[in-house]
Design an enzyme around this catalytic site. Structure first.
Site, PDB file in Angstrom:
ATOM      1  N   ALA A  75      -9.491   5.680   3.148  1.00 55.57           N
ATOM      2  CA  ALA A  75      -9.380   6.843   4.042  1.00 55.57           C
ATOM      3  C   ALA A  75     -10.567   7.791   3.997  1.00 55.57           C
ATOM      4  O   ALA A  75     -11.127   8.062   2.938  1.00 55.57           O
ATOM      5  CB  ALA A  75      -8.112   7.646   3.773  1.00 55.57           C
ATOM      6  N   GLY A  76     -10.903   8.281   5.191  1.00 52.07           N
ATOM      7  CA  GLY A  76     -11.862   9.373   5.322  1.00 52.07           C
ATOM      8  C   GLY A  76     -13.285   8.956   5.656  1.00 52.07           C
ATOM      9  O   GLY A  76     -14.141   9.804   5.863  1.00 52.07           O
ATOM     10  N   LYS A 109       0.886  -1.169   0.000  1.00 51.37           N
ATOM     11  CA  LYS A 109       0.000   0.000   0.000  1.00 51.37           C
ATOM     12  C   LYS A 109       0.914   1.206   0.000  1.00 51.37           C
ATOM     13  O   LYS A 109       1.521   1.541   1.015  1.00 51.37           O
ATOM     14  CB  LYS A 109      -0.915   0.006   1.225  1.00 51.37           C
ATOM     15  CG  LYS A 109      -1.841   1.199   1.252  1.00 51.37           C
ATOM     16  CD  LYS A 109      -2.612   1.320   2.547  1.00 51.37           C
ATOM     17  CE  LYS A 109      -3.133   2.737   2.670  1.00 51.37           C
ATOM     18  NZ  LYS A 109      -3.755   2.987   3.974  1.00 51.37           N
ATOM     19  N   ASN A 111      -9.979   2.071   8.918  1.00 50.70           N
ATOM     20  CA  ASN A 111      -9.238   1.830  10.152  1.00 50.70           C
ATOM     21  C   ASN A 111      -9.834   2.626  11.306  1.00 50.70           C
ATOM     22  O   ASN A 111     -10.523   2.100  12.172  1.00 50.70           O
ATOM     23  CB  ASN A 111      -7.755   2.138   9.966  1.00 50.70           C
ATOM     24  CG  ASN A 111      -6.888   1.601  11.100  1.00 50.70           C
ATOM     25  OD1 ASN A 111      -5.698   1.378  10.938  1.00 50.70           O
ATOM     26  ND2 ASN A 111      -7.437   1.327  12.274  1.00 50.70           N
ATOM     27  N   THR A 112      -9.632   3.961  11.263  1.00 58.36           N
ATOM     28  CA  THR A 112     -10.029   4.795  12.399  1.00 58.36           C
ATOM     29  C   THR A 112     -11.513   4.653  12.760  1.00 58.36           C
ATOM     30  O   THR A 112     -11.856   4.571  13.950  1.00 58.36           O
ATOM     31  CB  THR A 112      -9.702   6.275  12.095  1.00 58.36           C
ATOM     32  OG1 THR A 112      -8.348   6.354  11.656  1.00 58.36           O
ATOM     33  CG2 THR A 112      -9.872   7.134  13.335  1.00 58.36           C
ATOM     34  N   GLY A 119      -8.476   9.605   8.723  1.00 57.21           N
ATOM     35  CA  GLY A 119      -8.926   9.806  10.098  1.00 57.21           C
ATOM     36  C   GLY A 119      -9.940  10.919  10.289  1.00 57.21           C
ATOM     37  O   GLY A 119     -10.339  11.209  11.409  1.00 57.21           O
TER      38      GLY A 119
END
Lengths: 65, 262
Positions: free
Chosen positions: B184-185, B96, B206-207, B157
């Site tokens: 992301a996001g 990645k 993830n977050t 995040g």
């Protein structure tokens, strides 16, 4: 000899990268290494000499996103 | 089935392994999410703490395809060297690829990204680049050898969801045959469903999971949202329209009279 190990000043008389890793207790550990910004594959650590002011990175798996 | 670099996966949810309250919570969240691909990273190992050795044991236990990242790299050179270390460390040619341009937005440096993607693809890496929704950057990445693209929805995040939905639709339309993974996001399962409804192939989280009040429950919620969004895409969504359209048949309406006055 003084080197930079993972960003910090470190004194060692290890002659090779392999020797340094072994002295740090990483002989059997899952690690990867780089010298002066370039990757050094595990089989080549023994033939990679350490010299004054070398910048050594020893990394291991970590959480990531 | 999701196919990335010749490997097939049932789940269309990729999960990050960082920021969980505990290793146990991470394990349970991965299981609840159904993820078959997890992202990992590499960091300096202390001879005393040996943190990475325990983490590696946990990853092996999960039995997932690992996708190492180059998080934190600021130049193509750093990213290439990190990818080399990751390949040996994790025993995979998947990477990645992240080359970060700005600390506040964690926006990819598209120029460094394209440069590193070209080098690594040429060396036999299977590159999954973390990019923006920029179409020309996407074209350069494909030309550099990337067979998967991972545009952001919003800054890492930030939990904002699809900030530039129209551009993401354009990207999907331009690359019908390239697997597109939103990376992301995302903050809510509804964001993930929205992404999948656009025809995106997968999402990487993830977050939103790790920092949720109950990461395991949130992992399950995202899994359902991703599945629902994908089913909706496959089913074919109706087009929005400006005016109302009765769903109940008009013909045969009791007391119906044609209004000749209008």
């Amino acid at each position: 000899m003084k080197i930079l190990l993972n960003g910090e000043a470190f004194a060692t008389d290890a002659k090779t990268l392999d020797e340094l890793c072994a002295r740090l207790g990483f002989a059997e550990a899952r690690i990867a290494t780089a010298v002066n910004g370039s990757f050094v594959a595990a089989p080549l650590r023994g033939s990679t000499p350490l010299t004054e002011a070398d910048e050594i990175e020893i990394v291991a798996p970590r959480q990531g996103g | 089935m999701l196919t990335l670099y010749g490997k097939e996966f049932t789940s269309r949810l990729l999960l990050g392994t960082a920021q969980y309250p505990s290793p146990e919570s991470l394990k349970l969240a991965v299981t609840a999410s159904g993820a078959e691909i997890v992202t990992v990273s590499l960091r300096r190992e202390s001879a005393r703490a040996r943190t990475g050795q325990g983490f590696w044991a946990l990853i092996e236990e999960l039995g997932c395809q690992v996708l190492p990242n180059t998080a934190g790299c600021r130049t193509a050179k750093e990213a290439v060297a990190t990818a080399h270390m990751a390949r040996e460390l994790f025993g995979t040619t998947w990477i990645k690829l992240e080359v970060i341009a700005n600390d506040d937005t964690l926006q990819p440096d598209l120029f460094g990204l394209v440069e590193a993607a070209g080098v690594l693809s040429g060396e036999g890496f299977e590159v999954l680049p973390y990019t923006t929704e920029d179409l020309s950057a996407a074209e350069r990445l494909v030309a550099a050898g990337c067979a998967v693209l991972m545009p952001w929805a919003a800054p890492i995040g930030s939990a904002r969801g699809l900030v530039n939905k129209e551009a993401l639709k354009t990207l999907r339309a331009y690359f019908p045959d390239i697997p597109l993974v939103i990376d992301a996001g995302l903050g809510a399962p509804s964001h993930a469903a929205e992404v999948m409804e656009l025809g995106y192939d997968a999402v990487l989280l993830n977050t939103a999971v790790a920092k949720a009040g109950d990461p395991v429950k949130m992992a399950a919620a995202f899994a359902k949202a991703v599945e629902a969004g994908r089913l909706a895409f496959e089913a074919g969504l109706i087009e929005p329209r400006d005016m109302a359209s009765p769903s109940t048949p008009v013909a045969g309406t009791p007391f119906f009279k044609i209004d000749h006055a209008s």
